[in-house]
Write a protein that holds these residues in place. Sequence first.
Motif, PDB file in Angstrom:
ATOM      1  N   HIS A 281       2.866  -4.308  26.615  1.00 48.16           N
ATOM      2  CA  HIS A 281       2.193  -5.141  27.613  1.00 48.16           C
ATOM      3  C   HIS A 281       0.709  -4.776  27.709  1.00 48.16           C
ATOM      4  O   HIS A 281      -0.154  -5.668  27.786  1.00 48.16           O
ATOM      5  N   ASP A 282       0.425  -3.478  27.708  1.00 49.62           N
ATOM      6  CA  ASP A 282      -0.962  -3.020  27.795  1.00 49.62           C
ATOM      7  C   ASP A 282      -1.770  -3.388  26.553  1.00 49.62           C
ATOM      8  O   ASP A 282      -3.010  -3.407  26.605  1.00 49.62           O
ATOM      9  N   SER A 283      -1.086  -3.665  25.450  1.00 42.85           N
ATOM     10  CA  SER A 283      -1.761  -3.920  24.176  1.00 42.85           C
ATOM     11  C   SER A 283      -1.813  -5.402  23.800  1.00 42.85           C
ATOM     12  O   SER A 283      -2.445  -5.754  22.801  1.00 42.85           O
ATOM     13  N   LEU A 284      -1.177  -6.256  24.589  1.00 41.48           N
ATOM     14  CA  LEU A 284      -1.065  -7.675  24.236  1.00 41.48           C
ATOM     15  C   LEU A 284      -2.107  -8.500  24.981  1.00 41.48           C
ATOM     16  O   LEU A 284      -2.257  -8.399  26.203  1.00 41.48           O
ATOM     17  N   ALA A 285      -2.816  -9.330  24.242  1.00 38.43           N
ATOM     18  CA  ALA A 285      -3.836 -10.189  24.830  1.00 38.43           C
ATOM     19  C   ALA A 285      -3.189 -11.292  25.664  1.00 38.43           C
ATOM     20  O   ALA A 285      -2.033 -11.661  25.436  1.00 38.43           O
ATOM     21  N   PRO A 286      -3.909 -11.827  26.644  1.00 31.89           N
ATOM     22  CA  PRO A 286      -3.393 -12.982  27.391  1.00 31.89           C
ATOM     23  C   PRO A 286      -3.022 -14.121  26.438  1.00 31.89           C
ATOM     24  O   PRO A 286      -3.759 -14.399  25.492  1.00 31.89           O
ATOM     25  N   PHE A 287      -1.868 -14.707  26.685  1.00 24.86           N
ATOM     26  CA  PHE A 287      -1.309 -15.792  25.866  1.00 24.86           C
ATOM     27  C   PHE A 287      -0.883 -15.315  24.479  1.00 24.86           C
ATOM     28  O   PHE A 287      -0.626 -16.122  23.595  1.00 24.86           O
ATOM     29  N   GLY A 288      -0.805 -13.984  24.312  1.00 26.84           N
ATOM     30  CA  GLY A 288      -0.307 -13.432  23.061  1.00 26.84           C
ATOM     31  C   GLY A 288       1.208 -13.527  22.971  1.00 26.84           C
ATOM     32  O   GLY A 288       1.896 -13.847  23.946  1.00 26.84           O
ATOM     33  N   MET A 289       1.744 -13.208  21.791  1.00 25.69           N
ATOM     34  CA  MET A 289       3.164 -13.342  21.517  1.00 25.69           C
ATOM     35  C   MET A 289       3.805 -11.965  21.348  1.00 25.69           C
ATOM     36  O   MET A 289       3.240 -11.069  20.714  1.00 25.69           O
ATOM     37  N   LEU A 290       4.989 -11.800  21.943  1.00 26.42           N
ATOM     38  CA  LEU A 290       5.722 -10.538  21.889  1.00 26.42           C
ATOM     39  C   LEU A 290       7.132 -10.799  21.389  1.00 26.42           C
ATOM     40  O   LEU A 290       7.872 -11.588  21.984  1.00 26.42           O
ATOM     41  N   ALA A 291       7.515 -10.156  20.291  1.00 24.22           N
ATOM     42  CA  ALA A 291       8.853 -10.302  19.724  1.00 24.22           C
ATOM     43  C   ALA A 291       9.690  -9.088  20.080  1.00 24.22           C
ATOM     44  O   ALA A 291       9.345  -7.953  19.724  1.00 24.22           O
ATOM     45  N   LEU A 292      10.811  -9.318  20.793  1.00 28.58           N
ATOM     46  CA  LEU A 292      11.712  -8.253  21.213  1.00 28.58           C
ATOM     47  C   LEU A 292      13.075  -8.426  20.538  1.00 28.58           C
ATOM     48  O   LEU A 292      13.355  -9.441  19.915  1.00 28.58           O
ATOM     49  N   ASP A 293      13.918  -7.417  20.723  1.00 26.13           N
ATOM     50  CA  ASP A 293      15.251  -7.455  20.125  1.00 26.13           C
ATOM     51  C   ASP A 293      16.265  -8.156  21.018  1.00 26.13           C
ATOM     52  O   ASP A 293      17.307  -8.617  20.551  1.00 26.13           O
ATOM     53  N   ARG A 294      15.991  -8.211  22.316  1.00 25.40           N
ATOM     54  CA  ARG A 294      16.880  -8.882  23.262  1.00 25.40           C
ATOM     55  C   ARG A 294      16.062  -9.388  24.439  1.00 25.40           C
ATOM     56  O   ARG A 294      14.924  -8.930  24.643  1.00 25.40           O
ATOM     57  N   PRO A 295      16.590 -10.330  25.230  1.00 27.49           N
ATOM     58  CA  PRO A 295      15.804 -10.899  26.322  1.00 27.49           C
ATOM     59  C   PRO A 295      15.374  -9.849  27.337  1.00 27.49           C
ATOM     60  O   PRO A 295      16.052  -8.847  27.556  1.00 27.49           O
ATOM     61  N   LEU A 296      14.235 -10.098  27.960  1.00 24.92           N
ATOM     62  CA  LEU A 296      13.772  -9.247  29.048  1.00 24.92           C
ATOM     63  C   LEU A 296      14.743  -9.335  30.218  1.00 24.92           C
ATOM     64  O   LEU A 296      15.252 -10.413  30.536  1.00 24.92           O
ATOM     65  N   ASP A 297      14.983  -8.211  30.847  1.00 26.32           N
ATOM     66  CA  ASP A 297      15.782  -8.195  32.062  1.00 26.32           C
ATOM     67  C   ASP A 297      15.028  -8.961  33.143  1.00 26.32           C
ATOM     68  O   ASP A 297      13.851  -8.700  33.398  1.00 26.32           O
ATOM     69  N   GLN A 298      15.698  -9.918  33.784  1.00 24.98           N
ATOM     70  CA  GLN A 298      15.025 -10.725  34.798  1.00 24.98           C
ATOM     71  C   GLN A 298      14.534  -9.902  35.978  1.00 24.98           C
ATOM     72  O   GLN A 298      13.662 -10.337  36.739  1.00 24.98           O
ATOM     73  N   HIS A 299      15.095  -8.697  36.166  1.00 27.56           N
ATOM     74  CA  HIS A 299      14.658  -7.814  37.244  1.00 27.56           C
ATOM     75  C   HIS A 299      13.506  -6.903  36.823  1.00 27.56           C
ATOM     76  O   HIS A 299      12.963  -6.179  37.653  1.00 27.56           O
TER      77      HIS A 299
END
Length: 320
Positions: A281-299
């Motif tokens: 998060h600290d390294s990603l520009a606004p409107f940048g794209m982040l690829a994860l292995d599973r969905p973010l926890d909604q909490h």
Amino acid sequence: MSSLFASIKAALLGDDAAAPHASVQAATASIGTSGIVSGGHAARRHSPSTVEELELELLLEALFQCHGYDFRGYERAVVERKVQALQASLGLPTISALQSRVLHDEATYNALLRALYVTPALMFDNAAEVSMLRLSLGICLHGAALPRVWLADCAGVQQAWTLAILLEQEQLATRTEIHATVASDAMLAEVRQASLPMDRLGELQGNYIRSGGVGKLIDYFDVSEDGTRAVLKSHLSNRITWSQYNLVTDASFNEFQMILGHRALPDFGPSLRKRVLQLFHDSLAPFGMLALDRPLDQHDPLARDYKAILAHQPWYKRVA
């Protein structure tokens, strides 16, 4: 070596290690500095219940104390499986025997790092991933003047080469920088000197076609004079910056329009995963794209800052 085991003892037993209970003192005295007794303290990172689990804890602590690589926050079942596989391949009877080799033999130490690291990728080995990459590259990179992509804990040279070829096909290669980070200097040397046997390149052509590729994969490679090996064309490989980087301990080092961390994250335990997601998060520009292995926890507090590109896919665009 006694100072090493003192550090290991402190890490395993927490702050109370400096003043252990009388029963622990007696047990420690009876086995000397070569063993550590579990005391059940809540501050311990992991509480071993068998001799083999204790051996594993000591191996990971020794790797951290002697070499600075911290795998203690990784999913323990994943680490155990990888360590046991390496132990068997080396014909060693115990994890303690492996630890001894790791501490005294550089080749074994490097072999352990490779074993614990992300499983190496093959070019175009995941058609769904390639499809998401094609879509994401068009969404988040075309609007940036000099876009940067981070392959965090890169799964080997073939993952980086796949991305470079996709950027070429999207007409983004000449102005996009790929930053591919790996865990050790030995891995760094390997990827910088990497090439492919020609027969292997022929096999990878099937992956390329199945993932939507058009034409011949070899068109993106230069072939050696003897016709036996191939390397990515220089105008593509020159866009890849390789560096040694530790996701567990290092800080953010640049701003990126895309971060691909989906191959590394499955091995991380909950606390380490939280730490690395914050790093991304600290390294990603606004409107940048982040690829994860599973969905973010909604909490997760970070979840409100991201919007999924497609439903049921853990690829996100940063919106805040």
